[in-house]
Design a protein around this motif. Structure first.
Motif, PDB file in Angstrom:
ATOM      1  N   ASP A   1      47.227  30.520  54.071  1.00 14.58           N
ATOM      2  CA  ASP A   1      48.275  29.236  53.662  1.00 14.58           C
ATOM      3  C   ASP A   1      48.775  28.922  52.416  1.00 14.58           C
ATOM      4  N   SER A   2      48.108  29.715  51.749  1.00  9.79           N
ATOM      5  CA  SER A   2      48.434  29.528  50.392  1.00  9.79           C
ATOM      6  C   SER A   2      47.498  30.305  49.159  1.00  9.79           C
ATOM      7  N   GLY A   3      48.039  30.492  48.305  1.00  8.70           N
ATOM      8  CA  GLY A   3      47.458  31.477  47.471  1.00  8.70           C
ATOM      9  C   GLY A   3      48.793  32.758  47.396  1.00  8.70           C
ATOM     10  N   LEU A   4      49.394  33.231  47.752  1.00  8.38           N
ATOM     11  CA  LEU A   4      49.607  34.451  48.306  1.00  8.38           C
ATOM     12  C   LEU A   4      51.890  34.259  47.865  1.00  8.38           C
ATOM     13  N   ASN A   5      52.072  35.113  47.585  1.00  8.72           N
ATOM     14  CA  ASN A   5      53.196  35.457  47.778  1.00  8.72           C
ATOM     15  C   ASN A   5      53.681  36.450  49.398  1.00  8.72           C
ATOM     16  N   PRO A   6      54.600  36.166  49.409  1.00  3.60           N
ATOM     17  CA  PRO A   6      55.369  37.467  50.675  1.00  3.60           C
ATOM     18  C   PRO A   6      55.857  38.653  50.368  1.00  3.60           C
ATOM     19  N   ASP A   7      56.000  38.937  48.972  1.00  7.47           N
ATOM     20  CA  ASP A   7      56.407  40.246  48.266  1.00  7.47           C
ATOM     21  C   ASP A   7      55.007  40.731  47.467  1.00  7.47           C
ATOM     22  N   GLU A   8      54.363  40.433  48.317  1.00  9.58           N
ATOM     23  CA  GLU A   8      52.660  40.922  47.574  1.00  9.58           C
ATOM     24  C   GLU A   8      52.711  42.376  48.072  1.00  9.58           C
ATOM     25  N   ASP A   9      52.105  42.827  46.905  1.00  7.68           N
ATOM     26  CA  ASP A   9      50.965  44.569  47.438  1.00  7.68           C
ATOM     27  C   ASP A   9      49.381  43.225  47.868  1.00  7.68           C
ATOM     28  N   VAL A  10      49.181  43.221  48.999  1.00  6.45           N
ATOM     29  CA  VAL A  10      48.887  43.817  49.048  1.00  6.45           C
ATOM     30  C   VAL A  10      47.716  44.454  49.826  1.00  6.45           C
ATOM     31  N   VAL A  11      45.956  45.389  49.365  1.00  6.54           N
ATOM     32  CA  VAL A  11      45.565  46.366  49.830  1.00  6.54           C
ATOM     33  C   VAL A  11      44.956  46.134  51.234  1.00  6.54           C
ATOM     34  N   LEU A  12      45.152  47.318  51.491  1.00  6.64           N
ATOM     35  CA  LEU A  12      45.066  47.034  53.349  1.00  6.64           C
ATOM     36  C   LEU A  12      43.679  47.974  53.272  1.00  6.64           C
ATOM     37  N   ARG A  13      43.787  49.273  52.988  1.00  3.85           N
ATOM     38  CA  ARG A  13      42.647  50.480  52.747  1.00  3.85           C
ATOM     39  C   ARG A  13      42.957  51.439  51.836  1.00  3.85           C
ATOM     40  N   SER A  14      41.816  51.823  51.032  1.00  8.09           N
ATOM     41  CA  SER A  14      41.443  52.607  50.519  1.00  8.09           C
ATOM     42  C   SER A  14      40.882  54.147  50.304  1.00  8.09           C
ATOM     43  N   ASN A  15      40.743  54.956  49.933  1.00  6.85           N
ATOM     44  CA  ASN A  15      39.922  55.656  50.510  1.00  6.85           C
ATOM     45  C   ASN A  15      38.572  56.074  48.800  1.00  6.85           C
ATOM     46  N   ALA A  16      38.649  55.255  47.896  1.00  2.30           N
ATOM     47  CA  ALA A  16      38.299  54.892  47.327  1.00  2.30           C
ATOM     48  C   ALA A  16      37.578  53.427  46.575  1.00  2.30           C
ATOM     49  N   VAL A  17      36.671  53.070  46.191  1.00  8.31           N
ATOM     50  CA  VAL A  17      35.575  51.994  45.837  1.00  8.31           C
ATOM     51  C   VAL A  17      36.854  50.717  44.816  1.00  8.31           C
ATOM     52  N   LEU A  18      37.383  50.195  45.108  1.00  8.79           N
ATOM     53  CA  LEU A  18      37.883  49.623  44.017  1.00  8.79           C
ATOM     54  C   LEU A  18      37.418  49.000  42.918  1.00  8.79           C
ATOM     55  N   GLU A  19      37.690  48.372  41.680  1.00  5.89           N
ATOM     56  CA  GLU A  19      36.619  47.417  40.926  1.00  5.89           C
ATOM     57  C   GLU A  19      38.323  46.744  40.759  1.00  5.89           C
ATOM     58  N   PRO A  20      38.540  45.344  39.870  1.00  7.35           N
ATOM     59  CA  PRO A  20      39.846  44.669  40.031  1.00  7.35           C
ATOM     60  C   PRO A  20      39.612  45.755  37.276  1.00  7.35           C
ATOM     61  N   GLY A  21      40.796  45.775  38.190  1.00 11.28           N
ATOM     62  CA  GLY A  21      41.807  46.075  36.538  1.00 11.28           C
ATOM     63  C   GLY A  21      41.575  47.392  36.973  1.00 11.28           C
ATOM     64  N   MET A  22      40.988  48.263  37.817  1.00 12.49           N
ATOM     65  CA  MET A  22      41.600  49.855  37.952  1.00 12.49           C
ATOM     66  C   MET A  22      43.266  50.240  38.454  1.00 12.49           C
ATOM     67  N   THR A  23      43.189  51.251  37.742  1.00  9.71           N
ATOM     68  CA  THR A  23      44.778  51.226  38.082  1.00  9.71           C
ATOM     69  C   THR A  23      44.960  52.833  38.770  1.00  9.71           C
ATOM     70  N   VAL A  24      45.549  52.469  40.162  1.00 11.60           N
ATOM     71  CA  VAL A  24      45.709  53.229  41.312  1.00 11.60           C
ATOM     72  C   VAL A  24      47.097  53.402  41.545  1.00 11.60           C
ATOM     73  N   SER A  25      47.318  54.132  42.627  1.00 11.25           N
ATOM     74  CA  SER A  25      48.475  54.220  43.790  1.00 11.25           C
ATOM     75  C   SER A  25      48.702  53.765  44.365  1.00 11.25           C
ATOM     76  N   PRO A  26      50.592  52.584  44.953  1.00 12.35           N
ATOM     77  CA  PRO A  26      49.773  51.877  45.682  1.00 12.35           C
ATOM     78  C   PRO A  26      51.150  53.304  46.845  1.00 12.35           C
ATOM     79  N   LYS A  27      50.958  52.777  47.926  1.00  4.73           N
ATOM     80  CA  LYS A  27      51.690  53.561  49.092  1.00  4.73           C
ATOM     81  C   LYS A  27      51.889  52.217  50.343  1.00  4.73           C
ATOM     82  N   VAL A  28      52.802  51.965  50.573  1.00  2.68           N
ATOM     83  CA  VAL A  28      53.149  50.760  51.203  1.00  2.68           C
ATOM     84  C   VAL A  28      52.825  51.721  52.826  1.00  2.68           C
ATOM     85  N   SER A  29      51.859  50.509  53.986  1.00  2.00           N
ATOM     86  CA  SER A  29      51.975  51.266  54.547  1.00  2.00           C
ATOM     87  C   SER A  29      52.899  50.891  55.699  1.00  2.00           C
ATOM     88  N   GLY A  30      53.113  52.404  56.336  1.00  2.30           N
ATOM     89  CA  GLY A  30      54.406  52.704  57.273  1.00  2.30           C
ATOM     90  C   GLY A  30      54.684  51.529  58.972  1.00  2.30           C
TER      91      GLY A  30
END
Length: 470
Positions: free
Chosen positions: A441-470
């Protein structure tokens, strides 16, 4: 006690015995080597409850020092179509028990259980001779009433003629009065002249007396004429009264005709009850009598119907909506009914009517869905599931439920997003959740890259390589 002779060395161990013991220790060494190698594999610490921090570091890194790759997804517009899926039972749109309104013997019955019927078809006929005689009697009474009405109308004509005659008589006698008045005045004038001559001794007294008698006769004639006028007017009044009476007789006769017509109609209706007609297109589901059986009228204590018929071209599916969905259910909501007995065949329709009240025992509300049934596949008593659309798609954003990491209460949640190549956690307000998708309902924009899954444990501030889900 044995001893070794002087000058002789002690006996040596046999080489074959030593070789045999080395082969026995070889399997133990192989097992220990396998255990040590397995314990050094990546992720082993996480699996076995070892050093979790060490395991996380290993899983978050890739050979060559590359950034972890994460799969991201963009929120999708459209919201979640809210539906309720409830059991539903199929009922005929109309079901009628056909009773007899007259008592008598069942003369004929042209249908049986399962017979297809058309509206207006004669399904059964009862022998009712008394009702037939009643129709003939009522018809004769009607003819008699019509004859009396004709007589009364003819009498009105006669009374009108009599009144017209009285009117003419009154007019004639009144004109006679005018003539006699003129004669009287002439006689009086002549008498005065003769009397003047007599006073001058110009005429004898006999002439005076004759003229005086003429005056008296004229007065008598005038009086008689006035009496005749009164008599004629009285006759005219009587004729007028008889005309009114004759007209009243006509009205009474016409009322008698209408009563006779009503009695004839009633008799014909009673006779028509001897035929049991199909009220609509459908099928016969029950029968209780056979030809020659005595059938008692429903008004006379008959409890069993002759036949039971149902309408099958249109069916109604009855669904009980639970309390949580009652306020969202409206007439016209789309519905899909899946019937178990027809190998899950789907029938599409709309909510046709709602009861607007919940049952106090079950806390559910009755809802009915009308379904066309041209192929007669739907039958009374079938069972299935009704999926009713309660809310149409909206402009809200949706995400897979796997994107929500934390939930606090029903409305608050946390998702991970990738901004400028770094992981961030943001709070969002959650909406409807169907188990697969959740509304944001609120707090998110339509163009945000939202993490769906990762093979690593993510921490805030961690640098990652995003890949858009097909």
């Amino acid at each position: 006690m044995s001893s070794t002779p002087v000058g002789m060395s002690p006996p040596q161990r046999q080489p074959r015995r030593s070789s045999f013991r080395w082969w026995l220790s070889l399997p133990v060494l192989l097992v220990l080597g396998a255990v040590v190698a397995w314990s050094q594999m990546p992720g082993h610490g996480k699996e076995t409850g070892g050093d979790s921090e060490h395991g996380s570091t290993a899983s978050a890194s890739k050979p060559g020092g590359e950034n972890p790759e994460v799969e991201v997804i963009h929120p999708r517009k459209g919201g979640i179509e809210r539906m309720t899926v409830q059991p539903g039972s199929v009922h005929s749109f109309e079901r009628v028990d056909l009773y007899s309104m007259v008592s008598g013997y069942l003369k004929s019955q042209s249908v049986d259980i399962g017979s297809r019927i058309k509206k207006g078809d004669v399904l059964a006929e009862i022998d009712v001779p008394r009702e037939k005689n009643a129709v003939e009697f009522a018809a004769a009474m009607l003819e008699q009433a019509k004859a009396k009405a004709l007589q009364a109308e003819a009498k009105v004509d006669a009374m009108n003629a009599e009144r017209e005659s009285a009117v003419a008589t009154v007019a004639q006698t009144e004109s006679d009065i005018d003539r006699l008045v003129s004669s009287l005045r002439l006689a009086e004038s002549q008498y005065e002249r003769i009397r003047s001559l007599f006073e001058r001794s110009a005429v004898p007294k006999s002439v005076v007396d004759e003229n005086l008698n003429g005056v008296a006769a004229a007065k008598a004639a005038e009086k008689t004429a006035r009496l005749t006028v009164q008599t004629a007017k009285a006759k005219l009044a009587g004729a007028g009264a008889r005309v009114v009476q004759a007209k009243a007789d006509v009205a009474e006769a016409q009322a008698a005709v209408r009563v006779a017509e009503t009695q004839l109609d009633k008799a014909r209706v009673d006779l028509s009850y001897a035929q049991i007609l199909a009220p609509f297109d459908g099928v016969v589901t029950h029968r209780n009598f056979h030809p020659s059986a005595f059938v008692r009228a429903a008004s006379g204590g008959g409890e069993l119907p002759l036949l039971t018929v149902v309408r099958t071209d249109l069916m109604r599916v009855v669904v009980r909506i639970p309390d949580r969905d009652v306020v969202l259910t409206d007439a016209g909501d789309p519905a899909v009914v899946t019937i178990d007995g027809l190998q899950g065949r789907e029938f599409r329709g709309k909510v046709s009517r709602i009861s607007e009240a919940e049952d106090h025992q079950t806390r559910t509300m009755r809802v009915e869905i009308d379904l066309e049934n041209p192929d007669r596949l739907l039958r009374e008593g079938m069972y299935g599931r009704a999926s009713i659309g309660l809310e149409s798609l909206s402009e809200r954003l949706t995400l897979p439920t796997a994107c929500v990491l934390e939930r606090s209460g029903k409305r608050d949640g946390v998702v991970q997003v990738v901004r400028e190549g770094k992981v961030q956690r943001i709070k969002v307000e959650l909406g409807a959740d169907n188990g697969t998708l959740v509304e944001i309902d609120s707090g998110l924009n339509p163009d945000e890259d939202v993490v769906l899954r990762s093979n690593a444990v993510l921490e805030p501030g961690m640098t990652v390589s995003p890949k858009v889900s097909g």
